[in-house]
Design an enzyme around this catalytic site. Structure first.
Site, PDB file in Angstrom:
ATOM      1  N   ILE A  34       0.798  -1.313  -0.144  1.00 34.75           N
ATOM      2  CA  ILE A  34      -0.094  -0.508   0.167  1.00 34.75           C
ATOM      3  C   ILE A  34       0.854   1.122   0.082  1.00 34.75           C
ATOM      4  O   ILE A  34       1.449   1.446   1.193  1.00 34.75           O
ATOM      5  CB  ILE A  34      -1.126  -0.354   0.789  1.00 34.75           C
ATOM      6  CG1 ILE A  34      -1.889  -1.372   1.107  1.00 34.75           C
ATOM      7  CG2 ILE A  34      -1.878   1.718   1.157  1.00 34.75           C
ATOM      8  CD1 ILE A  34      -2.521  -1.195   2.423  1.00 34.75           C
ATOM      9  N   GLU A  35       1.070   2.137  -0.978  1.00 36.14           N
ATOM     10  CA  GLU A  35       2.081   3.125  -1.133  1.00 36.14           C
ATOM     11  C   GLU A  35       1.120   4.201  -0.425  1.00 36.14           C
ATOM     12  O   GLU A  35       0.125   4.380  -0.089  1.00 36.14           O
ATOM     13  CB  GLU A  35       2.372   3.230  -2.581  1.00 36.14           C
ATOM     14  CG  GLU A  35       2.794   1.994  -3.465  1.00 36.14           C
ATOM     15  CD  GLU A  35       3.551   2.127  -4.219  1.00 36.14           C
ATOM     16  OE1 GLU A  35       2.985   2.192  -6.143  1.00 36.14           O
ATOM     17  OE2 GLU A  35       4.457   1.624  -4.991  1.00 36.14           O
ATOM     18  N   CYS A  53       4.706  -2.308   3.453  1.00 34.39           N
ATOM     19  CA  CYS A  53       4.995  -3.890   2.080  1.00 34.39           C
ATOM     20  C   CYS A  53       3.710  -4.925   2.407  1.00 34.39           C
ATOM     21  O   CYS A  53       3.503  -5.116   3.180  1.00 34.39           O
ATOM     22  CB  CYS A  53       6.220  -4.706   2.049  1.00 34.39           C
ATOM     23  SG  CYS A  53       7.851  -3.394   1.754  1.00 34.39           S
ATOM     24  N   GLU A  68       3.715  -8.013   2.909  1.00 36.15           N
ATOM     25  CA  GLU A  68       4.981  -9.051   3.820  1.00 36.15           C
ATOM     26  C   GLU A  68       3.738  -8.092   5.280  1.00 36.15           C
ATOM     27  O   GLU A  68       3.579  -8.827   5.821  1.00 36.15           O
ATOM     28  CB  GLU A  68       5.842  -9.088   4.593  1.00 36.15           C
ATOM     29  CG  GLU A  68       6.598  -9.928   2.493  1.00 36.15           C
ATOM     30  CD  GLU A  68       7.286  -8.595   1.745  1.00 36.15           C
ATOM     31  OE1 GLU A  68       6.469  -7.767   1.543  1.00 36.15           O
ATOM     32  OE2 GLU A  68       8.197  -9.316   1.196  1.00 36.15           O
ATOM     33  N   CYS A 113      12.118  -6.912   1.645  1.00 34.14           N
ATOM     34  CA  CYS A 113      12.923  -6.519   1.728  1.00 34.14           C
ATOM     35  C   CYS A 113      13.934  -6.183   3.474  1.00 34.14           C
ATOM     36  O   CYS A 113      13.003  -6.992   4.179  1.00 34.14           O
ATOM     37  CB  CYS A 113      12.842  -4.565   1.935  1.00 34.14           C
ATOM     38  SG  CYS A 113      11.353  -4.447   3.202  1.00 34.14           S
TER      39      CYS A 113
HETATM   40  N1  THU Z   1       7.202  -3.939  -1.669  1.00 36.93           N
HETATM   41  C1  THU Z   1       7.364  -4.913  -1.087  1.00 36.93           C
HETATM   42  O1  THU Z   1       5.549  -4.629  -0.906  1.00 36.93           O
HETATM   43  N2  THU Z   1       7.433  -5.928  -0.462  1.00 36.93           N
HETATM   44  C2  THU Z   1       9.135  -6.104  -0.211  1.00 36.93           C
HETATM   45  O2  THU Z   1       9.307  -6.410   0.498  1.00 36.93           O
HETATM   46  C3  THU Z   1       9.803  -5.260  -0.966  1.00 36.93           C
HETATM   47  C4  THU Z   1       9.102  -3.694  -2.192  1.00 36.93           C
HETATM   48  C5  THU Z   1       7.477  -2.855  -2.142  1.00 36.93           C
HETATM   49  C6  THU Z   1       6.736  -1.418  -1.530  1.00 36.93           C
HETATM   50  C7  THU Z   1       7.037  -0.462  -2.719  1.00 36.93           C
HETATM   51  O3  THU Z   1       5.067  -0.516  -2.568  1.00 36.93           O
HETATM   52  C8  THU Z   1       6.636  -1.432  -4.272  1.00 36.93           C
HETATM   53  O4  THU Z   1       7.502  -2.706  -2.760  1.00 36.93           O
HETATM   54  C9  THU Z   1       8.236  -0.757  -4.663  1.00 36.93           C
HETATM   55  O5  THU Z   1       9.225  -0.996  -3.581  1.00 36.93           O
END
Ligand code: THU
Length: 125
Positions: free
Chosen positions: A43-44, A53, A55, A85
């Site tokens: 969810i950005e 993220c 997870e 990440c």
């Molecule tokens: N993102 C995740 O949802 N999980 C991760 O472990 C790495 C990055 C998402 C965050 C962001 O919305 C997009 O990937 C690009 O970084």
């Protein structure tokens, strides 16, 4: 629940991703020891640092429902491979230091790691 099934659920969960900035749609499917599966998506936010993220969304849903014991998490990004990440690795390590982490290009080409392989000497207070 097979790894392939869990991965498929993660691909489905990514359909709810809100990712207008990166266009990278991440889904997570977290299998709990009691058999429940908690899903999550990324969810950005306009303020990029406020993004969460997939997870952490999935595990926060589980923890907030009183579930704290986990077996595996499958993760997909735009339908393919996406490894967690660093923040997510540490976040998940807090509750599951033997978590299996599954991802891959598709459900027939999955790799599985133990959280301790992806996060050496994870932090403990
Ligand atoms: N993102 C995740 O949802 N999980 C991760 O472990 C790495 C990055 C998402 C965050 C962001 O919305 C997009 O990937 C690009 O970084």
């Amino acid at each position: 629940m097979t790894d392939a099934e869990l991965f498929r659920i993660s691909v489905e969960a990514a359909k709810n991703a809100y990712a207008p900035y990166s266009n990278f749609h991440v889904g997570a499917a977290l299998l709990a020891k009691d058999g429940r599966v908690f899903t999550g998506c990324n969810i950005e936010n306009s303020s990029f640092g406020a993004t969460i993220c997939a997870e952490r969304t999935a595990m926060s849903k589980a923890i907030s429902e009183g579930c704290r014991e986990f077996v595996s998490i499958a993760i997909s990004g735009n339908g393919g491979t996406s490894w967690p990440c660093g923040i997510c690795r540490q976040f998940m390590f807090e509750f599951a230091d033997d978590l299996r982490i599954i991802s891959g290009e598709n459900e027939n080409e999955l790799k599985v790691y133990d959280i301790k392989e992806l996060l050496l000497e994870g932090f403990r207070l």
